[in-house]
Scaffold this active site. Structure first.
Site, short mmCIF file in Angstrom:
data_model
loop_
_atom_site.label_atom_id
_atom_site.label_comp_id
_atom_site.label_asym_id
_atom_site.label_seq_id
_atom_site.Cartn_x
_atom_site.Cartn_y
_atom_site.Cartn_z
N GLU A 100 54.91 77.03 1.87
CA GLU A 100 53.89 78.90 1.20
C GLU A 100 54.15 79.80 1.87
OE1 GLU A 100 54.50 74.76 -1.39
OE2 GLU A 100 52.72 74.58 0.45
N ASN A 141 61.74 69.95 2.67
CA ASN A 141 62.60 71.16 2.46
C ASN A 141 64.20 71.56 3.40
OD1 ASN A 141 64.43 73.45 2.21
ND2 ASN A 141 62.25 75.00 3.40
#
Length: 417
Positions: free
Chosen positions: A39, A324
């Site tokens: 994030e 990711n």
């Protein structure tokens, strides 16, 4: 629960209990909260855009984890960064009084009941960016809504806005009781931060440090979790019997596991060396093809991906939801993931539609795909190019989110003058 069970979440206890240095009140403040490393990286382009357009604002950044805070300090070295407060009413009230934000931005699904109740009481607008809500999370929040009416009234207050990543996320938010006019589908900001090129001199320096020759074959396994390293090491030992000049680089998601992984490597008859040891001048020498490089530093995953011939993204062979895979995809690398990628369903679907990712089910299929990609470099390169094209096509969410923020921040500026 994580605060009790994980050392990562217990770090910085004084800050978590609200002991934050008082912020200078010369500028109005925007508080941006990022759960962890992913994030924080997602917020980079957003912070730059806010700074450029709203230079009268002070920006503070919080995270939940020690690795997140470490990366936040690197990315936002000129900003106030600290641990997010424990979600206790007296703690959140204390920190809000200290920081006095005019707006709070929560990246992805960071919903804290007492914190939201406190912001609603103070009429501080909260904006959820990159808002995602899985089916599992949706069921949990729906249950919480029944137990705490005040919480969801605070969440759904008209001051707040929700920028969803996908139509499915927007639908679930509406089904929780949030007004449709408060929800926009703006896409995924992570694509805007995806690096699509690493400077050649950076690659050369890293290859020199790791003693990697141009004709070496390099497998990088990033963001690995417990249970995956053993499988990867078994595969590596097998591949070494078939492929010459093969190198393995392990980048565990949590660097505090480095010594434990090192002992595992030794138990399987292989050598290993930490990246930090190489940084200090140690050398691998003639045994480099039997030596696993263990990256025990934060913030070097992208550079490490950039020198790979084949990438495996971890947390996906074990049922934890994946990490990711768009980061190596953005660098045009052929990517392999396991079957457990429920935290990245959108990303996997986009890559699958473009025939730009390999999804394996188990150890034998991972071995098979790694072998194929390493033995067919031209095809591996084409897969990587298609993956990079997917990333480039998805960009633009940061600008769309900034339009939403612009309305709120300009309104707050008008009120505060």
């Amino acid at each position: 629960m994580k605060f009790i069970t994980s050392k990562r979440y217990r770090s910085g206890l004084p800050q978590r209990l609200g002991w934050i240095e008082t912020r200078e009140r010369k500028k109005p403040c925007v508080w941006i909260h990022c759960a962890s490393v992913g994030e924080v990286l997602t917020a980079k382009a957003l912070v730059k855009s806010i700074e450029k357009e709203f230079n009268y604002l002070d920006i503070v950044v919080t995270t939940n984890t020690n690795t997140g805070l470490s990366v936040a300090k690197q990315c936002f070295h000129d900003k106030k960064t600290f641990y997010f407060p424990l979600d206790l009413s007296w703690v959140t009230e204390k920190v809000l009084s200290t920081i006095q934000p005019i707006c709070v931005i929560l990246i992805e699904l960071e919903i804290w009941p007492n914190f939201l109740i406190a912001t609603a009481k103070r009429h501080i607008p909260v904006v959820l960016l990159n808002a995602r809500i899985s089916e599992k999370s949706f069921k949990w929040y729906r249950m919480v809504r029944k137990l705490s009416k005040g919480f969801f009234e605070s969440l759904a207050t008209r001051d707040n806005a929700f920028c969803a990543r996908t139509e499915a996320d927007a639908t679930r938010l509406m089904n929780l009781g949030i007004s449709e006019i408060q929800i926009l589908i703006t896409g995924n900001m992570k694509f805007d931060n995806m690096v699509t090129d690493v400077p050649e001199d950076t690659k050369k320096r890293l290859m020199c440090l790791l003693e990697i020759d141009k004709d070496d074959k390099v497998v990088v396994c990033g963001s690995t979790h417990g249970g995956e390293e053993r499988v990867i090491l078994k595969i590596f030992k097998h591949l070494c019997t078939k492929i010459k000049k093969l190198r393995l680089i392990l980048v565990p998601r949590h660097i505090e596991r480095a010594d434990t992984i090192g002992k595992l490597i030794e138990s399987m008859g292989l050598r290993w060396i930490k990246k930090t040891a190489l940084d200090k001048g140690n050398k691998i020498g003639e045994s480099r093809y039997e030596t696993v490089i263990l990256v025990d530093t934060v913030g070097e995953l992208l550079a490490t991906y950039s020198i790979a011939d084949c990438v495996f993204v971890g947390k996906s062979l074990v049922p934890l939801g994946g990490q990711n895979m768009m980061e190596p995809a953005g660098l045009a690398k052929p990517v392999i993931v396991g079957p457990h990628t429920f935290n990245f369903l959108e990303a996997v679907q986009l890559l699958r539609e473009a025939d730009a990712i390999k999804v394996v089910q188990d150890e034998p299929s991972l071995l098979k795909e790694m072998m194929y990609l390493l033995e067919h470099p031209d095809e591996a390169q084409e897969i990587g190019k298609r993956a990079q094209s997917v990333v480039i096509k998805q960009r633009g969410a940061t600008d769309r989110n900034l339009k939403v923020l612009r309305k709120i921040l300009l309104k707050e500026r008008t009120v505060s003058v």
